[in-house]
Design a protein around this motif. Sequence first.
Motif, short mmCIF file in Angstrom:
data_model
loop_
_atom_site.label_atom_id
_atom_site.label_comp_id
_atom_site.label_asym_id
_atom_site.label_seq_id
_atom_site.Cartn_x
_atom_site.Cartn_y
_atom_site.Cartn_z
N LEU A 26 0.83 -1.21 0.00
CA LEU A 26 0.00 0.00 0.00
C LEU A 26 0.86 1.26 0.00
N PHE A 27 1.86 1.31 0.87
CA PHE A 27 2.72 2.49 0.95
C PHE A 27 3.56 2.66 -0.33
N ALA A 28 4.00 1.55 -0.90
CA ALA A 28 4.77 1.64 -2.14
C ALA A 28 3.91 2.19 -3.28
N LEU A 29 2.68 1.73 -3.38
CA LEU A 29 1.77 2.24 -4.41
C LEU A 29 1.48 3.72 -4.18
N LEU A 30 1.26 4.10 -2.93
CA LEU A 30 1.04 5.52 -2.63
C LEU A 30 2.28 6.34 -2.95
N GLY A 31 3.46 5.77 -2.69
CA GLY A 31 4.70 6.48 -3.01
C GLY A 31 4.87 6.68 -4.50
N ALA A 32 4.61 5.63 -5.29
CA ALA A 32 4.72 5.75 -6.74
C ALA A 32 3.73 6.77 -7.28
N ALA A 33 2.49 6.71 -6.77
CA ALA A 33 1.47 7.66 -7.23
C ALA A 33 1.80 9.08 -6.80
N SER A 34 2.32 9.24 -5.58
CA SER A 34 2.64 10.56 -5.08
C SER A 34 3.79 11.19 -5.86
N ASN A 35 4.81 10.39 -6.16
CA ASN A 35 5.94 10.92 -6.93
C ASN A 35 5.51 11.26 -8.35
N ALA A 36 4.65 10.41 -8.92
CA ALA A 36 4.14 10.69 -10.27
C ALA A 36 3.32 11.98 -10.29
N LEU A 43 3.82 23.98 -5.91
CA LEU A 43 3.79 23.64 -4.49
C LEU A 43 3.14 22.27 -4.27
N ILE A 44 2.10 21.98 -5.04
CA ILE A 44 1.48 20.65 -4.97
C ILE A 44 2.49 19.59 -5.40
N GLY A 45 3.26 19.92 -6.46
CA GLY A 45 4.27 18.99 -6.94
C GLY A 45 5.33 18.69 -5.91
N ILE A 46 5.81 19.71 -5.24
CA ILE A 46 6.83 19.52 -4.20
C ILE A 46 6.26 18.67 -3.06
N ALA A 47 5.02 18.94 -2.69
CA ALA A 47 4.38 18.13 -1.64
C ALA A 47 4.29 16.67 -2.07
N GLY A 48 4.02 16.46 -3.36
CA GLY A 48 3.95 15.09 -3.86
C GLY A 48 5.28 14.37 -3.77
N ILE A 74 7.79 15.08 -1.67
CA ILE A 74 8.08 14.85 -0.25
C ILE A 74 7.25 13.68 0.28
N GLY A 75 5.98 13.65 -0.11
CA GLY A 75 5.12 12.54 0.30
C GLY A 75 5.62 11.21 -0.22
N ALA A 76 6.15 11.20 -1.44
CA ALA A 76 6.68 9.97 -2.03
C ALA A 76 7.83 9.42 -1.21
N ALA A 91 9.80 5.31 2.54
CA ALA A 91 10.41 4.92 3.81
C ALA A 91 9.47 4.00 4.60
N LEU A 92 8.19 4.34 4.65
CA LEU A 92 7.22 3.50 5.36
C LEU A 92 7.09 2.12 4.72
N ALA A 93 7.12 2.10 3.39
CA ALA A 93 7.04 0.82 2.69
C ALA A 93 8.24 -0.05 3.01
#
Length: 285
Positions: free
Chosen positions: A7-17, A49-54, A56-58, A63-65
């Motif tokens: 779940l965290f890996a998928l969220l990370g990939a989506a967040s970075n994208a 700013l949304i992009g930078i947040a994405g 950072i979130g990734a 890390a959580l994954a």
Amino acid sequence: MTVLAVLFALLGAASNAMGTAFQRKAASTVPTGGGLRLLIALARQPAWLIGIAGVIGAAAFQALALVNGPLALVQPLFILELPFALLFAIPLLHRRLPRAGWWAVAGVVVGLGLVLGSAAPSGATHQAPMTRWVPVLVVCLGAVGCAIALARPGRPPLFRAAVLGSASAVSNALTAALLKSSAGALADHGFDAFLGAWQTYGFAVTGVGAILLLENALQAGPLAASQPALTIGDATVSLLLGVVLFDESVRTGWWLLPEAVGVGLIMWGVVRLTRVVPHIGELTH
């Protein structure tokens, strides 16, 4: 734990994208140029700013994954960043994905599912002794150094792009391994242990190096050469590092057959995407 890692890996990939897509959107609305003036102009754009947040979130999701699952499982899931980036960027940049592009996305997703389902990576150790880290660092950094030497100017663009893309893949995998150790120290012993771990500073250095190598790979030659090398190389080296450093395991024997089919589907999908999507490099990097 494995479910959380996925779940965290998928969220990370989506967040970075999402982050890269919104940064591209912001960059397309400001005048060309560089330096501090460009950074100030971008900082005034909500999309940037949304992009930078994405981004950072990734990093946080990755890390959580890695804390919750094996490196050999988490890093291959980041292959999905490529189709995720297309899904975010195409509507943002008012473009349309051709039907062949959708087939390519399906190939990447099905291939990845086949590989991970067949390999079934397992193992949850966060730390490795220095007797393992030293040879890993020597081999990985040596491979990157050799790749840089081989990709000197004057070589064919296709060759240079593939070699530099491979070097970036090795750096990405090493960064993830170092991040796994430092994130494990944070989870187990707190922030002081995180700051005291050499891996924390190691992943910062190798991460920057991976980005620089990727940019050089994109500049050196066609994306059709660098992207497959990056995509498959990152997943392969991460799997090997997971086994060598953290005692992770994957299924072998007859399972190698569906794993090979899955790898073939991923490679076909990635190569196809680089050819059928207009300006795919602008969408995903």
